[in-house]
Scaffold this motif. Sequence first.
Motif, PDB file in Angstrom:
ATOM      1  N   ILE A   1       0.880  -1.232   0.032  1.00  0.00           N
ATOM      2  CA  ILE A   1      -0.120  -0.036  -0.147  1.00  0.00           C
ATOM      3  C   ILE A   1       0.836   1.180   0.098  1.00  0.00           C
ATOM      4  O   ILE A   1       1.884   1.350   0.681  1.00  0.00           O
ATOM      5  CB  ILE A   1      -0.996  -0.117   1.227  1.00  0.00           C
ATOM      6  N   PRO A   2       0.614   2.201  -0.838  1.00  0.00           N
ATOM      7  CA  PRO A   2       1.626   3.446  -0.923  1.00  0.00           C
ATOM      8  C   PRO A   2       1.563   4.104   0.595  1.00  0.00           C
ATOM      9  O   PRO A   2       0.500   4.406   1.041  1.00  0.00           O
ATOM     10  CB  PRO A   2       0.688   4.387  -1.872  1.00  0.00           C
ATOM     11  N   LEU A   3       2.838   4.460   0.810  1.00  0.00           N
ATOM     12  CA  LEU A   3       3.075   4.986   2.357  1.00  0.00           C
ATOM     13  C   LEU A   3       2.433   6.314   2.489  1.00  0.00           C
ATOM     14  O   LEU A   3       1.990   6.638   3.659  1.00  0.00           O
ATOM     15  CB  LEU A   3       4.566   4.791   2.620  1.00  0.00           C
ATOM     16  N   GLU A   4       2.196   7.144   1.318  1.00  0.00           N
ATOM     17  CA  GLU A   4       1.571   8.402   1.375  1.00  0.00           C
ATOM     18  C   GLU A   4       0.275   8.255   1.860  1.00  0.00           C
ATOM     19  O   GLU A   4      -0.451   9.176   2.508  1.00  0.00           O
ATOM     20  CB  GLU A   4       1.735   9.228   0.275  1.00  0.00           C
ATOM     21  N   MET A   5      -0.512   7.125   1.538  1.00  0.00           N
ATOM     22  CA  MET A   5      -1.499   6.885   2.141  1.00  0.00           C
ATOM     23  C   MET A   5      -1.941   6.724   3.383  1.00  0.00           C
ATOM     24  O   MET A   5      -2.872   6.751   4.021  1.00  0.00           O
ATOM     25  CB  MET A   5      -2.581   5.868   1.302  1.00  0.00           C
ATOM     26  N   LEU A   6      -0.815   5.934   4.075  1.00  0.00           N
ATOM     27  CA  LEU A   6      -0.741   5.407   5.337  1.00  0.00           C
ATOM     28  C   LEU A   6      -0.314   6.382   6.346  1.00  0.00           C
ATOM     29  O   LEU A   6      -0.553   6.323   7.634  1.00  0.00           O
ATOM     30  CB  LEU A   6      -0.057   4.215   5.490  1.00  0.00           C
ATOM     31  N   ALA A   7       0.386   7.375   5.965  1.00  0.00           N
ATOM     32  CA  ALA A   7       1.170   8.178   6.957  1.00  0.00           C
ATOM     33  C   ALA A   7       0.360   8.884   7.926  1.00  0.00           C
ATOM     34  O   ALA A   7       0.490   9.022   9.164  1.00  0.00           O
ATOM     35  CB  ALA A   7       2.095   9.397   6.223  1.00  0.00           C
ATOM     36  N   PRO A   8      -0.886   9.353   7.613  1.00  0.00           N
ATOM     37  CA  PRO A   8      -1.940  10.114   8.366  1.00  0.00           C
ATOM     38  C   PRO A   8      -2.621   9.111   9.716  1.00  0.00           C
ATOM     39  O   PRO A   8      -3.255   9.657  10.625  1.00  0.00           O
ATOM     40  CB  PRO A   8      -2.867  10.847   7.729  1.00  0.00           C
ATOM     41  N   LEU A   9      -2.271   7.922   9.210  1.00  0.00           N
ATOM     42  CA  LEU A   9      -2.860   7.027  10.443  1.00  0.00           C
ATOM     43  C   LEU A   9      -2.317   7.084  11.530  1.00  0.00           C
ATOM     44  O   LEU A   9      -3.003   6.630  12.544  1.00  0.00           O
ATOM     45  CB  LEU A   9      -2.945   5.332   9.778  1.00  0.00           C
ATOM     46  N   GLY A  10      -1.039   7.495  11.688  1.00  0.00           N
ATOM     47  CA  GLY A  10      -0.449   7.799  13.173  1.00  0.00           C
ATOM     48  C   GLY A  10      -1.099   8.787  13.910  1.00  0.00           C
ATOM     49  O   GLY A  10      -0.750   8.388  15.163  1.00  0.00           O
ATOM     50  N   CYS A  11      -1.413   9.724  13.477  1.00  0.00           N
ATOM     51  CA  CYS A  11      -2.099  10.567  14.232  1.00  0.00           C
ATOM     52  C   CYS A  11      -3.628  10.961  13.877  1.00  0.00           C
ATOM     53  O   CYS A  11      -4.611  10.434  14.484  1.00  0.00           O
ATOM     54  CB  CYS A  11      -1.436  11.762  14.652  1.00  0.00           C
ATOM     55  N   GLY A  12      -3.702  11.971  13.007  1.00  0.00           N
ATOM     56  CA  GLY A  12      -5.157  12.590  12.742  1.00  0.00           C
ATOM     57  C   GLY A  12      -6.015  11.415  12.616  1.00  0.00           C
ATOM     58  O   GLY A  12      -7.320  11.403  12.975  1.00  0.00           O
ATOM     59  N   VAL A  13      -6.015  10.467  11.613  1.00  0.00           N
ATOM     60  CA  VAL A  13      -6.822   9.322  11.255  1.00  0.00           C
ATOM     61  C   VAL A  13      -7.158   8.541  12.635  1.00  0.00           C
ATOM     62  O   VAL A  13      -8.411   8.304  13.066  1.00  0.00           O
ATOM     63  CB  VAL A  13      -6.523   8.540  10.247  1.00  0.00           C
TER      64      VAL A  13
ATOM     65  N   GLY B   1     -12.313  13.739  27.588  1.00  0.00           N
ATOM     66  CA  GLY B   1     -10.963  14.055  26.891  1.00  0.00           C
ATOM     67  C   GLY B   1     -10.564  12.856  25.939  1.00  0.00           C
ATOM     68  O   GLY B   1     -10.541  11.741  26.410  1.00  0.00           O
ATOM     69  N   LEU B   2      -9.552  13.242  24.912  1.00  0.00           N
ATOM     70  CA  LEU B   2      -9.064  11.899  24.242  1.00  0.00           C
ATOM     71  C   LEU B   2      -7.544  12.417  23.800  1.00  0.00           C
ATOM     72  O   LEU B   2      -7.416  13.471  23.045  1.00  0.00           O
ATOM     73  CB  LEU B   2     -10.097  11.579  22.816  1.00  0.00           C
ATOM     74  N   THR B   3      -6.890  11.480  23.722  1.00  0.00           N
ATOM     75  CA  THR B   3      -5.585  11.586  23.131  1.00  0.00           C
ATOM     76  C   THR B   3      -5.259  10.353  22.084  1.00  0.00           C
ATOM     77  O   THR B   3      -5.682   9.311  22.588  1.00  0.00           O
ATOM     78  CB  THR B   3      -4.538  11.508  24.127  1.00  0.00           C
ATOM     79  N   LEU B   4      -5.145  10.839  20.819  1.00  0.00           N
ATOM     80  CA  LEU B   4      -4.712   9.861  19.736  1.00  0.00           C
ATOM     81  C   LEU B   4      -5.694   8.586  19.609  1.00  0.00           C
ATOM     82  O   LEU B   4      -5.154   7.525  19.596  1.00  0.00           O
ATOM     83  CB  LEU B   4      -3.184   9.182  19.969  1.00  0.00           C
ATOM     84  N   GLY B   5      -6.971   8.902  19.727  1.00  0.00           N
ATOM     85  CA  GLY B   5      -7.984   7.967  19.614  1.00  0.00           C
ATOM     86  C   GLY B   5      -7.963   6.646  20.975  1.00  0.00           C
ATOM     87  O   GLY B   5      -8.482   5.914  20.629  1.00  0.00           O
TER      88      GLY B   5
ATOM     89  N   THR C   1      -1.448   1.134  19.604  1.00  0.00           N
ATOM     90  CA  THR C   1      -1.327   1.349  17.949  1.00  0.00           C
ATOM     91  C   THR C   1      -0.846  -0.060  17.134  1.00  0.00           C
ATOM     92  O   THR C   1      -1.321   0.049  15.959  1.00  0.00           O
ATOM     93  CB  THR C   1      -0.141   2.071  17.783  1.00  0.00           C
ATOM     94  N   GLN C   2      -0.373  -1.004  18.000  1.00  0.00           N
ATOM     95  CA  GLN C   2       0.005  -2.228  17.476  1.00  0.00           C
ATOM     96  C   GLN C   2      -0.926  -2.903  16.833  1.00  0.00           C
ATOM     97  O   GLN C   2      -0.854  -3.868  16.016  1.00  0.00           O
ATOM     98  CB  GLN C   2       0.869  -3.087  18.257  1.00  0.00           C
ATOM     99  N   THR C   3      -2.449  -2.888  17.508  1.00  0.00           N
ATOM    100  CA  THR C   3      -3.579  -3.492  16.825  1.00  0.00           C
ATOM    101  C   THR C   3      -4.455  -2.533  16.011  1.00  0.00           C
ATOM    102  O   THR C   3      -4.867  -3.018  15.168  1.00  0.00           O
ATOM    103  CB  THR C   3      -4.227  -4.245  17.989  1.00  0.00           C
ATOM    104  N   PHE C   4      -4.597  -1.320  16.434  1.00  0.00           N
ATOM    105  CA  PHE C   4      -5.446  -0.567  15.996  1.00  0.00           C
ATOM    106  C   PHE C   4      -4.968  -0.086  14.199  1.00  0.00           C
ATOM    107  O   PHE C   4      -5.589  -0.250  13.443  1.00  0.00           O
ATOM    108  CB  PHE C   4      -5.464   0.848  16.741  1.00  0.00           C
ATOM    109  N   ILE C   5      -3.812   0.252  14.119  1.00  0.00           N
ATOM    110  CA  ILE C   5      -3.215   0.554  13.116  1.00  0.00           C
ATOM    111  C   ILE C   5      -3.234  -0.379  12.070  1.00  0.00           C
ATOM    112  O   ILE C   5      -4.020  -0.021  11.035  1.00  0.00           O
ATOM    113  CB  ILE C   5      -1.961   1.447  13.184  1.00  0.00           C
ATOM    114  N   PRO C   6      -2.723  -1.605  12.200  1.00  0.00           N
ATOM    115  CA  PRO C   6      -3.022  -2.549  11.076  1.00  0.00           C
ATOM    116  C   PRO C   6      -4.292  -2.818  10.816  1.00  0.00           C
ATOM    117  O   PRO C   6      -4.674  -3.084   9.545  1.00  0.00           O
ATOM    118  CB  PRO C   6      -2.218  -3.821  11.941  1.00  0.00           C
ATOM    119  N   ALA C   7      -5.476  -2.649  11.664  1.00  0.00           N
ATOM    120  CA  ALA C   7      -6.753  -2.727  11.382  1.00  0.00           C
ATOM    121  C   ALA C   7      -7.305  -1.524  10.182  1.00  0.00           C
ATOM    122  O   ALA C   7      -7.914  -1.789   9.381  1.00  0.00           O
ATOM    123  CB  ALA C   7      -7.729  -2.757  12.581  1.00  0.00           C
TER     124      ALA C   7
END
Length: 368
Positions: A161-173, A311-315, A319-325
Amino acid sequence: MSRITRAAVVESGGAPFALADVELDTPGPHEAVVRMVAAGLCHTDLTVASGGPPFPLPGVLGHEGAGVVEAVGPAVTGVAPGDHVVLSFTSCGACRNCRGGHPAYCASWLPLNLLGGRRADGTGTVHRDGAPLGGHFFGQSSFAERALADERSLVKVDADIPLEMLAPLGCGVQTGVGAVWNVLRPATGSTVVVLGAGAVGLSAVMAAALTPATHIVAVDRVAERLALAKELGATHTVDAADADLGAALAEITRGQGADGVVETTGSAAVLRRGVDALAARGTLVVVGAPPFGTEVALDVNGLLAGKRIVGLTLGDAETQTFIPALVRLVKEGRLPVHRLISTYPFAEIDQAVRDMRAGKAIKPVLTF
Ligand SMILES: NC(=O)c1ccc[n+]([C@@H]2O[C@H](COP(=O)([O-])OP(=O)(O)OC[C@H]3O[C@@H](n4cnc5c(N)ncnc54)[C@H](O)[C@@H]3O)[C@@H](O)[C@H]2O)c1
Ligand SMILES: [Zn+2]
Ligand SMILES: [Zn+2]
């Protein structure tokens, strides 16, 4: 072995991002060198660059990196050179909340990610002319061709998967999706209101569309963002520029109020309207970050109907289970994050910042 790399350095509060050569430290036991392929911009980068929060400048920011592992420290086991990785926040791994699966609420979260600019042991990860720069931002400082990243910031992802599509998963998405999936968890037939249709809010809309919520309301004052929200799954939109928000939400929610509200505008006035719009037992998630010290007045009796404000921080994501999903959903086209992204060559970071500030780009992603 240290490495020279080109980074976007912010010299002082309010100064632009300027490309300069910096020296990355030798990877420690639990660190890796990542060759950056893409890095998203988030409002937190701009807030820190403006000199608001006390992060040590000059420094290197960036906390939505995505790239390829180039070298690993001797104790790293989760990734190897050649692996594609998304970079997210880091955490200590040992405190009560880390052990409980809530690393975004790590006891050392602020110094390790946002304010410290150094490793936990106080040493710097990035130097220039022998002097330490502020680095280790979210365990990555990814506005650079190469970054020295904490092992706990790295999430291995599929290489197809192109990494430019995945970069925003780390914070905003991750933040917008996590607000809905990890906090609101909408019940069948419920109403979710998303205040602010930027990168975080639109991610919340996409996430809500993957739940049994039947009413998904996006609120903004920019018509194009509301139109995009509809395409991404909003069933209703409210233009806050020309509508009475309270009356509009009362009508859409059939007088019952909202079961869940995600507040991403960072406006205390909008937050207050969101709390007022909650149904009995409804929950408002505070995501938008106004300047430090901002306070909000609430109608105390209005809260007695079982309303919650969280309040919420980073969803609140592990990360190790959430981001791969999330990666899986992106790959299958079920989380169309590319609709939020505009790409810019790394050298044009200042243009990306200007377009983000002007609201022209929802999620600028730098490419290397
Ligand atoms: N808590 C966290 O972990 C976390 C993580 C990422 C971002 N954030 C914060 O979340 C916020 C949103 O981030 P983003 O990237 O989506 O920003 P953004 O600027 O893309 O989105 C904010 C949206 O709110 C809208 N808006 C502003 N004022 C409004 C008003 N009065 N009425 C209606 N709409 C209004 C804007 O038009 C914009 O579309 C920022 O404050 C950011 O710093 C927090
Ligand atoms: Zn961010
Ligand atoms: Zn911790």
